[in-house]
Design an enzyme around this catalytic site. Structure first.
Site, PDB file in Angstrom:
ATOM      1  N   LYS A 103     -42.111  46.819 -23.775  1.00 23.59           N
ATOM      2  CA  LYS A 103     -41.277  46.309 -24.863  1.00 23.59           C
ATOM      3  C   LYS A 103     -42.099  45.315 -25.673  1.00 23.59           C
ATOM      4  CE  LYS A 103     -36.752  46.508 -22.491  1.00 23.59           C
ATOM      5  NZ  LYS A 103     -35.840  45.750 -21.595  1.00 23.59           N
ATOM      6  N   ASP A 158     -31.084  52.320 -14.784  1.00 24.74           N
ATOM      7  CA  ASP A 158     -31.662  50.977 -14.876  1.00 24.74           C
ATOM      8  C   ASP A 158     -30.657  50.043 -14.226  1.00 24.74           C
ATOM      9  OD1 ASP A 158     -32.763  48.527 -15.414  1.00 24.74           O
ATOM     10  OD2 ASP A 158     -32.680  48.694 -17.603  1.00 24.74           O
ATOM     11  N   LYS A 204     -37.615  55.156 -24.248  1.00 23.97           N
ATOM     12  CA  LYS A 204     -36.248  54.819 -23.851  1.00 23.97           C
ATOM     13  C   LYS A 204     -35.579  54.159 -25.041  1.00 23.97           C
ATOM     14  CE  LYS A 204     -33.939  52.120 -20.280  1.00 23.97           C
ATOM     15  NZ  LYS A 204     -33.975  50.717 -19.854  1.00 23.97           N
ATOM     16  N   GLN A 244     -26.685  48.698 -14.856  1.00 23.39           N
ATOM     17  CA  GLN A 244     -26.584  48.549 -16.307  1.00 23.39           C
ATOM     18  C   GLN A 244     -26.607  49.874 -17.075  1.00 23.39           C
ATOM     19  OE1 GLN A 244     -28.865  45.229 -18.392  1.00 23.39           O
ATOM     20  NE2 GLN A 244     -30.098  46.977 -18.982  1.00 23.39           N
ATOM     21  N   GLU A 245     -27.427  50.818 -16.610  1.00 24.24           N
ATOM     22  CA  GLU A 245     -27.603  52.040 -17.399  1.00 24.24           C
ATOM     23  C   GLU A 245     -27.650  53.283 -16.521  1.00 24.24           C
ATOM     24  OE1 GLU A 245     -31.169  51.456 -19.748  1.00 24.24           O
ATOM     25  OE2 GLU A 245     -30.562  49.412 -20.231  1.00 24.24           O
ATOM     26  N   SER A 304     -30.221  41.373 -21.568  1.00 26.07           N
ATOM     27  CA  SER A 304     -30.540  41.149 -20.151  1.00 26.07           C
ATOM     28  C   SER A 304     -32.050  40.961 -20.045  1.00 26.07           C
ATOM     29  CB  SER A 304     -30.021  42.304 -19.291  1.00 26.07           C
ATOM     30  OG  SER A 304     -30.907  43.369 -19.185  1.00 26.07           O
ATOM     31  N   GLU A 317     -25.779  50.196 -26.329  1.00 26.59           N
ATOM     32  CA  GLU A 317     -26.867  51.155 -26.530  1.00 26.59           C
ATOM     33  C   GLU A 317     -26.346  52.567 -26.784  1.00 26.59           C
ATOM     34  OE1 GLU A 317     -29.680  50.666 -23.328  1.00 26.59           O
ATOM     35  OE2 GLU A 317     -30.338  48.731 -24.104  1.00 26.59           O
ATOM     36  N   HIS A 355     -24.182  45.174 -20.832  1.00 20.94           N
ATOM     37  CA  HIS A 355     -24.032  45.926 -22.085  1.00 20.94           C
ATOM     38  C   HIS A 355     -22.651  46.544 -22.249  1.00 20.94           C
ATOM     39  CE1 HIS A 355     -28.683  46.630 -22.032  1.00 20.94           C
ATOM     40  NE2 HIS A 355     -28.357  45.409 -22.379  1.00 20.94           N
ATOM     41  N   ASP A 374     -39.283  46.424 -15.359  1.00 22.01           N
ATOM     42  CA  ASP A 374     -38.987  45.925 -16.709  1.00 22.01           C
ATOM     43  C   ASP A 374     -39.017  44.392 -16.646  1.00 22.01           C
ATOM     44  OD1 ASP A 374     -37.886  45.159 -19.139  1.00 22.01           O
ATOM     45  OD2 ASP A 374     -35.935  46.059 -18.796  1.00 22.01           O
ATOM     46  N   HIS A 428     -36.822  50.344 -26.470  1.00 17.65           N
ATOM     47  CA  HIS A 428     -36.026  49.541 -27.406  1.00 17.65           C
ATOM     48  C   HIS A 428     -35.458  48.310 -26.682  1.00 17.65           C
ATOM     49  CE1 HIS A 428     -31.936  51.422 -26.030  1.00 17.65           C
ATOM     50  NE2 HIS A 428     -32.719  51.106 -25.033  1.00 17.65           N
ATOM     51  N   ARG A 429     -34.654  47.504 -27.379  1.00 18.37           N
ATOM     52  CA  ARG A 429     -33.834  46.463 -26.763  1.00 18.37           C
ATOM     53  C   ARG A 429     -32.368  46.794 -27.044  1.00 18.37           C
ATOM     54  NH1 ARG A 429     -37.003  42.253 -24.573  1.00 18.37           N
ATOM     55  NH2 ARG A 429     -35.107  42.161 -23.308  1.00 18.37           N
ATOM     56  N   SER A 430     -31.473  46.100 -26.353  1.00 20.44           N
ATOM     57  CA  SER A 430     -30.053  46.392 -26.592  1.00 20.44           C
ATOM     58  C   SER A 430     -29.623  45.948 -27.993  1.00 20.44           C
ATOM     59  CB  SER A 430     -29.187  45.750 -25.505  1.00 20.44           C
ATOM     60  OG  SER A 430     -29.474  44.381 -25.373  1.00 20.44           O
ATOM     61  N   GLU A 477     -35.118  51.953 -12.590  1.00 19.47           N
ATOM     62  CA  GLU A 477     -35.715  50.747 -13.189  1.00 19.47           C
ATOM     63  C   GLU A 477     -35.087  49.482 -12.591  1.00 19.47           C
ATOM     64  OE1 GLU A 477     -35.604  51.040 -17.480  1.00 19.47           O
ATOM     65  OE2 GLU A 477     -35.540  48.869 -17.725  1.00 19.47           O
TER      66      GLU A 477
HETATM   67  P1  PGA Z   1     -32.011  44.279 -22.942  1.00 24.46           P
HETATM   68  O1  PGA Z   1     -31.861  45.391 -21.820  1.00 24.46           O
HETATM   69  O2  PGA Z   1     -32.635  44.855 -24.141  1.00 24.46           O
HETATM   70  O3  PGA Z   1     -30.582  43.824 -23.161  1.00 24.46           O
HETATM   71  O4  PGA Z   1     -32.832  43.183 -22.328  1.00 24.46           O
HETATM   72  C1  PGA Z   1     -32.560  46.577 -21.795  1.00 24.46           C
HETATM   73  C2  PGA Z   1     -33.110  46.837 -20.427  1.00 24.46           C
HETATM   74  O5  PGA Z   1     -32.849  46.083 -19.463  1.00 24.46           O
HETATM   75  O6  PGA Z   1     -33.854  47.796 -20.271  1.00 24.46           O
HETATM   76 ZN    ZN Z   2     -34.282  47.301 -18.078  1.00 21.54          ZN
END
Ligand code: PGA
Ligand code: ZN
Length: 411
Positions: free
Chosen positions: A328, A234, A379, A155-156, A40, A199, A147, A303, A356-358, A277
């Site tokens: 990131k 997030d 994170k 998402q999270e 994402s 994740e 994810h 982000d 991190h990333r997914s 987020e």
């Molecule tokens: P991504 O998502 O690593 O898939 O971009 C992580 C986030 O949105 O924090």
């Molecule tokens: Zn994010």
């Protein structure tokens, strides 16, 4: 000095090809750096080079035929010089020519090689002698959005273990909540729904935000962690924003920006929410700012909004848009630019979240980065799956060996 840099194709945690850069110094010292990959992504991120079939051949060519010859002979301890050479060689705004996956893996490998050459820890090489602190982890234990396979749009769903004296205790407390959550979901929906998302969070068959928050909050309470472990989210709201209709599609209904704003304010009043987020789509910075003004105790964080780029952070600072920023390294493409971004945030009392990333690898580098730069948070997913635990385990190792203080409640 650098003798050569080699690009190697490896795979990430989704089984997709990604880039490993291997730096060899004249002395024979070798070090590697891996490029993670997001799902994402923010539209203003530096771009990775990837063929339509998924191969990263082009990025490997960048390393082998352009970056390696240009950086041969450069002192590995001169990180900014090496990074600026790559920036110049690339010549684009978003690393489109060389590929951010080529530049970030090289940049990380150079830093690790220099630390080895100087025989110091990576975190002290990056951040100096200290004092250093251990960041608070943001653990994504329930997954939705891009994810996961469920219908949750947020998402999270994250837990934030603040009420502990050490990182180790914070992690163990978080694991207790994670296991309790798995048991709750098994009882309610069946064991199949404790399968892990990208994740490491679980993805129960839910579609409504509050149902997910209730589950997480119940898991916190049932584990005896109320008051010690808080909640974060997030939203990654760009992914459920309908640009044509200018409306958010969430919880089986549509919400206007104003309705979504009221929704978040209500949630902040009813749950122990400390972190939020990307609550709005990445172009609506004014709404970030308005929301932050309404929920002052919550760290609203950008982000996709900033993509680790100081150009966008400066705009955010003018508006007082957010109290937090995601950091990131692969969103911007070099370590030097990543450090510059993080330091700018810190100088302005904005909380930093090294992330991190997914799509990840077992490279634990961001743990050293977070400790070295004294980030407030790190994170890096649920406490499961090797590509997530590699970061947690590296922090455990640093804490044990150097007795650094855990930020805890004073994040
Ligand atoms: P991504 O998502 O690593 O898939 O971009 C992580 C986030 O949105 O924090
Ligand atoms: Zn994010």
């Amino acid at each position: 000095s650098i003798a050569r840099i080699q690009g190697i194709e490896i795979i990430d945690s989704r089984g997709n090809p990604t880039v490993r850069a291997k730096v060899t110094l004249e002395s024979g010292i070798k070090a590697t750096g891996d490029a993670p990959s997001g799902a994402s992504k923010g539209t203003r991120e530096a771009v990775e080079i990837r063929d339509p079939n998924g191969s990263v051949r082009g990025a490997l060519n960048s390393i082998n035929y352009y970056i390696s010859p240009a950086l041969t002979g450069v002192d590995s301890r001169n990180q900014s010089y090496a990074d600026n050479m790559m920036i110049e060689l690339d010549g684009t705004e978003n690393k489109a020519r060389l590929g951010a996956n080529a530049t970030i893996s090289t940049s990380i490998a150079i830093a690790k090689a220099a630390a080895k050459a100087m025989d110091v820890e990576i975190f002290t090489y990056i951040g100096g002698a200290g004092p250093h602190y251990i960041p608070v982890p943001l653990l994504n234990i329930l997954n939705g959005g891009l994810h996961a396979g469920n219908m949750l749009k947020i998402q999270e769903f994250i837990i934030v273990p603040v009420g502990f004296d050490t990182f180790k205790e914070a992690l163990l407390g978080s694991i207790a909540v994670y296991k309790t959550l798995k048991n709750l979901v098994t009882e309610k929906y069946g064991k199949i729904y404790t399968a892990l998302g990208d994740e490491g969070g679980i993805s129960p068959p839910l579609s409504v935000t509050e149902d997910a928050l209730d589950l997480v909050y119940t898991a916190i309470k049932n584990s005896g962690m109320e008051g010690k472990i808080m909640i974060g989210m997030d939203a990654a709201a760009s992914d459920f924003y309908n640009e044509k209709k200018q409306i958010y599609e969430i919880d089986n209904v549509t919400k206007t920006t104003q309705q979504l704003m009221d929704f978040y304010v209500d949630l902040a009043n009813r749950y122990p929410l400390v972190y939020l987020e990307d609550p709005f789509e990445e172009n609506d910075i004014k709404s970030f700012s308005e929301l932050q003004g309404k929920i002052k105790d919550v760290i609203v964080t950008g982000d996709d909004l900033y993509t680790t780029n100081i150009k966008y952070l400066k705009r955010g600072m003018e508006l007082g848009a957010t109290k937090g920023v995601i950091v990131k390294p692969n969103q911007i493409g070099t370590l030097t630019e990543t450090i510059e971004f993080l330091n700018l945030a810190k100088e302005n009392s904005i909380k930093t979240v090294v992330s991190h990333r997914s799509g990840e690898t077992e490279d634990g580098f961001i743990a050293d980065l977070a400790v070295g730069l004294n980030s407030n948070f790190i994170k890096t997913g649920a406490p499961s799956r090797g590509e997530r635990t590699s970061k947690y385990n590296r922090i455990l190792e640093i804490e044990e060996e150097y007795s650094l203080k855990y930020r805890g409640n004073k994040y």
